[in-house]
Design an enzyme around this catalytic site. Structure first.
Site, PDB file in Angstrom:
ATOM      1  N   CYS A   1      -7.526   5.910   5.134  1.00 43.29           N
ATOM      2  CA  CYS A   1      -8.613   5.181   4.470  1.00 43.29           C
ATOM      3  C   CYS A   1      -9.096   4.061   5.374  1.00 43.29           C
ATOM      4  CB  CYS A   1      -8.134   4.584   3.145  1.00 43.29           C
ATOM      5  SG  CYS A   1      -7.985   5.832   1.864  1.00 43.29           S
TER       6      CYS A   1
ATOM      7  N   GLU B   1      -9.210  -1.565   5.765  1.00 41.65           N
ATOM      8  CA  GLU B   1      -7.753  -1.358   5.670  1.00 41.65           C
ATOM      9  C   GLU B   1      -7.178  -1.205   7.081  1.00 41.65           C
ATOM     10  OE1 GLU B   1      -6.292   1.379   2.661  1.00 41.65           O
ATOM     11  OE2 GLU B   1      -4.665   2.022   3.973  1.00 41.65           O
TER      12      GLU B   1
HETATM   13  C1  LIG Z   1      -4.127  11.115   7.568  1.00 40.37           C
HETATM   14  C2  LIG Z   1      -3.648   9.769   7.113  1.00 40.37           C
HETATM   15  C3  LIG Z   1      -3.230   9.586   5.796  1.00 40.37           C
HETATM   16  C4  LIG Z   1      -2.764   8.349   5.350  1.00 40.37           C
HETATM   17  N1  LIG Z   1      -2.323   8.212   4.056  1.00 40.37           N
HETATM   18  C5  LIG Z   1      -1.782   7.033   3.667  1.00 40.37           C
HETATM   19  C6  LIG Z   1      -1.221   6.881   2.359  1.00 40.37           C
HETATM   20  O1  LIG Z   1      -1.174   7.803   1.557  1.00 40.37           O
HETATM   21  N2  LIG Z   1      -0.696   5.667   2.021  1.00 40.37           N
HETATM   22  C7  LIG Z   1      -0.703   4.626   2.893  1.00 40.37           C
HETATM   23  O2  LIG Z   1      -0.211   3.535   2.541  1.00 40.37           O
HETATM   24  N3  LIG Z   1      -1.237   4.735   4.129  1.00 40.37           N
HETATM   25  C8  LIG Z   1      -1.766   5.900   4.530  1.00 40.37           C
HETATM   26  N4  LIG Z   1      -2.294   6.017   5.785  1.00 40.37           N
HETATM   27  C9  LIG Z   1      -2.342   4.855   6.664  1.00 40.37           C
HETATM   28  C10 LIG Z   1      -1.061   4.685   7.497  1.00 40.37           C
HETATM   29  O3  LIG Z   1      -0.221   5.764   7.300  1.00 40.37           O
HETATM   30  C11 LIG Z   1      -0.340   3.395   7.108  1.00 40.37           C
HETATM   31  O4  LIG Z   1      -1.197   2.289   7.177  1.00 40.37           O
HETATM   32  C12 LIG Z   1       0.868   3.122   7.980  1.00 40.37           C
HETATM   33  O5  LIG Z   1       1.556   2.046   7.415  1.00 40.37           O
HETATM   34  C13 LIG Z   1       0.509   2.810   9.422  1.00 40.37           C
HETATM   35  O6  LIG Z   1       1.714   2.602  10.142  1.00 40.37           O
HETATM   36  P1  LIG Z   1       1.724   2.649  11.726  1.00 40.37           P
HETATM   37  O7  LIG Z   1       3.125   2.477  12.162  1.00 40.37           O
HETATM   38  O8  LIG Z   1       1.032   3.862  12.190  1.00 40.37           O
HETATM   39  O9  LIG Z   1       0.885   1.358  12.069  1.00 40.37           O
HETATM   40  P2  LIG Z   1      -0.094   1.211  13.324  1.00 40.37           P
HETATM   41  O10 LIG Z   1      -1.353   1.930  13.043  1.00 40.37           O
HETATM   42  O11 LIG Z   1       0.603   1.506  14.565  1.00 40.37           O
HETATM   43  O12 LIG Z   1      -0.376  -0.367  13.249  1.00 40.37           O
HETATM   44  C14 LIG Z   1      -1.063  -0.918  12.150  1.00 40.37           C
HETATM   45  C15 LIG Z   1      -0.937  -2.440  12.224  1.00 40.37           C
HETATM   46  O13 LIG Z   1       0.432  -2.788  12.035  1.00 40.37           O
HETATM   47  C16 LIG Z   1       0.910  -3.501  13.168  1.00 40.37           C
HETATM   48  N5  LIG Z   1       2.301  -3.119  13.368  1.00 40.37           N
HETATM   49  C17 LIG Z   1       2.805  -1.919  13.778  1.00 40.37           C
HETATM   50  N6  LIG Z   1       4.137  -1.985  13.833  1.00 40.37           N
HETATM   51  C18 LIG Z   1       4.482  -3.227  13.451  1.00 40.37           C
HETATM   52  C19 LIG Z   1       5.719  -3.910  13.312  1.00 40.37           C
HETATM   53  N7  LIG Z   1       6.894  -3.331  13.616  1.00 40.37           N
HETATM   54  N8  LIG Z   1       5.711  -5.199  12.870  1.00 40.37           N
HETATM   55  C20 LIG Z   1       4.551  -5.814  12.579  1.00 40.37           C
HETATM   56  N9  LIG Z   1       3.350  -5.229  12.711  1.00 40.37           N
HETATM   57  C21 LIG Z   1       3.320  -3.955  13.138  1.00 40.37           C
HETATM   58  C22 LIG Z   1      -0.010  -3.116  14.312  1.00 40.37           C
HETATM   59  O14 LIG Z   1      -0.014  -4.111  15.317  1.00 40.37           O
HETATM   60  C23 LIG Z   1      -1.335  -3.010  13.584  1.00 40.37           C
HETATM   61  O15 LIG Z   1      -1.883  -4.288  13.371  1.00 40.37           O
HETATM   62  C24 LIG Z   1      -2.747   7.255   6.251  1.00 40.37           C
HETATM   63  C25 LIG Z   1      -3.143   7.429   7.586  1.00 40.37           C
HETATM   64  C26 LIG Z   1      -3.576   8.675   8.022  1.00 40.37           C
HETATM   65  C27 LIG Z   1      -3.961   8.846   9.461  1.00 40.37           C
END
Ligand SMILES: Cc1cc2nc3c(=O)[nH]c(=O)nc-3n(C[C@H](O)[C@H](O)[C@H](O)COP(=O)(O)OP(=O)(O)OC[C@H]3O[C@@H](n4cnc5c(N)ncnc54)[C@H](O)[C@@H]3O)c2cc1C
Length: 331
Positions: free
Chosen positions: A241, A323
């Site tokens: 999203c 988001e």
């Molecule tokens: C196809 C798809 C479906 C999704 N469905 C959902 C869903 O159903 N529910 C949902 O909640 N989300 C969903 N998301 C969004 C995503 O899964 C979440 O937001 C998830 O928490 C992202 O985690 P990440 O490790 O990939 O973060 P990243 O994208 O790597 O980083 C996001 C942010 O967090 C920071 N960050 C990363 N690691 C840390 C850490 N260790 N400490 C502090 N900050 C940090 C980064 O610097 C950045 O600012 C979806 C995404 C996709 C692509």
């Protein structure tokens, strides 16, 4: 020796890549090069990398799965730390265990912050623990999940933060590591305090209940996955999203059907489904998803984001908030 050379020396010259394309590390498959790029394989690596960048006064960013970021086409002029610190342990159980292994009321699960949330879900379901099964197939890591307070169905009130007991955080202001309790995060929908402080999650402990129906846990989790696959576009690069949902007050003011707070609904009503800019498109399936149909740039995505925000303001007086998080320079 300049600061970048110092970082390479401390982290290991062969482990630090230069000009690594960040499009390889994001779900959007978008993003220019990182000046320096380092994969942290465990919590110690992660701590060392952040502390070194801090000491050398070099900007850094931690990427988890890259599932919730839009990285600038210019990339990131500093150190990008890819968090692959993935480990899970059962660290405590509460209750008296009988000779058949029954009687555990709840359990504490420790996780390194680079653990994929999907892996954490699988582990806990396999242990017969309930409370995080909604994370099955949600992309991203525990650290990224805590920052956005990952969830599936907001209405059901299932949030990652609800299960958190404590976490070790690296504070970028003083380079100290401290352990904080759940209350510190002030979790709410798509919110946690570390979005303001910039603290980095190193590790976390969750409390989960023993399920009375362990066999049903997998079923419930798989039902969620099935629903998600029906609701969301599959197999196309995207960052989930794009916008946070609207507030309940705005849903009441606009009299949305069943008072839905879905921003996907709003974007659809604005007639923006399918709008295309370069290689980026507002999904025709779920309007809150922006897709990279092949060769999208961050600039294409930004144009779509601006169109949506502008129209939502003009037509419904809504101030939509992203988001996704931005990484790099977007001037
Ligand atoms: C196809 C798809 C479906 C999704 N469905 C959902 C869903 O159903 N529910 C949902 O909640 N989300 C969903 N998301 C969004 C995503 O899964 C979440 O937001 C998830 O928490 C992202 O985690 P990440 O490790 O990939 O973060 P990243 O994208 O790597 O980083 C996001 C942010 O967090 C920071 N960050 C990363 N690691 C840390 C850490 N260790 N400490 C502090 N900050 C940090 C980064 O610097 C950045 O600012 C979806 C995404 C996709 C692509």
């Amino acid at each position: 020796m300049d600061a970048y050379e110092q970082i390479k020396n401390t982290l290991g010259p062969l482990r630090v890549l230069e000009n690594e394309p960040l499009s390889k590390h994001t779900y959007f498959k978008i993003g220019g090069p990182a000046r320096l790029f380092f994969e942290a394989k465990n919590v110690e690596d992660l701590k060392l990398a952040i502390a070194t960048a801090f000491e050398q006064k070099v900007s850094y960013v931690v990427l988890g799965g890259g599932a919730n970021v839009l990285v600038s086409d210019k990339g990131f002029d500093g150190l990008v730390i890819k968090n692959r610190a993935a480990e899970i342990k059962l660290v405590g159980v509460k209750g008296t265990i009988d000779k058949n292994g029954r009687g555990i009321k709840n359990a504490l699960v420790w996780s390194a912050s680079g653990t994929p949330m999907n892996q954490l879900a699988r582990f806990t379901i396999d242990q017969g623990l309930e409370g995080l099964e909604f994370l099955l197939s949600v992309p991203g890591t525990v650290g990224g999940g805590i920052k956005i307070n990952a969830h599936y169905e907001v209405e059901k009130g299932e949030f990652l933060g609800d299960r958190l007991v404590s976490a070790a955080l690296f504070n970028p202001q003083d380079s100290e590591v401290r352990t904080v309790q759940k209350e510190y995060f002030e979790f709410s929908y798509d919110q946690s305090k570390i979005q303001q402080t910039g603290e980095i999650v190193l590790e976390a402990i969750f409390r989960l209940d023993t399920s009375k129906d362990p066999a049903g846990l997998w079923q419930r989790a798989m039902d969620n996955v099935k629903r998600r696959n029906e609701e969301q576009p599959i197999g196309v690069a995207c960052s989930g999203c794009t916008f946070r949902n609207i507030s309940r007050e705005d849903a009441i003011r606009l009299a949305t059907p069943n008072l839905t707070t879905s921003t996907g609904y709003i974007i659809e009503k604005l007639g923006l489904k399918g709008t295309t800019m370069g290689g980026a498109q507002i999904s025709t399936h779920h309007a809150n998803f922006i897709l990279n149909t092949g060769d999208a740039t961050a600039a294409d995505v930004i144009k779509l984001i601006r169109i949506v925000k502008q129209k939502a303001k003009e037509v419904y007086d809504l101030d939509l908030k992203e988001e996704i998080f931005y990484v790099g320079n977007f001037d």
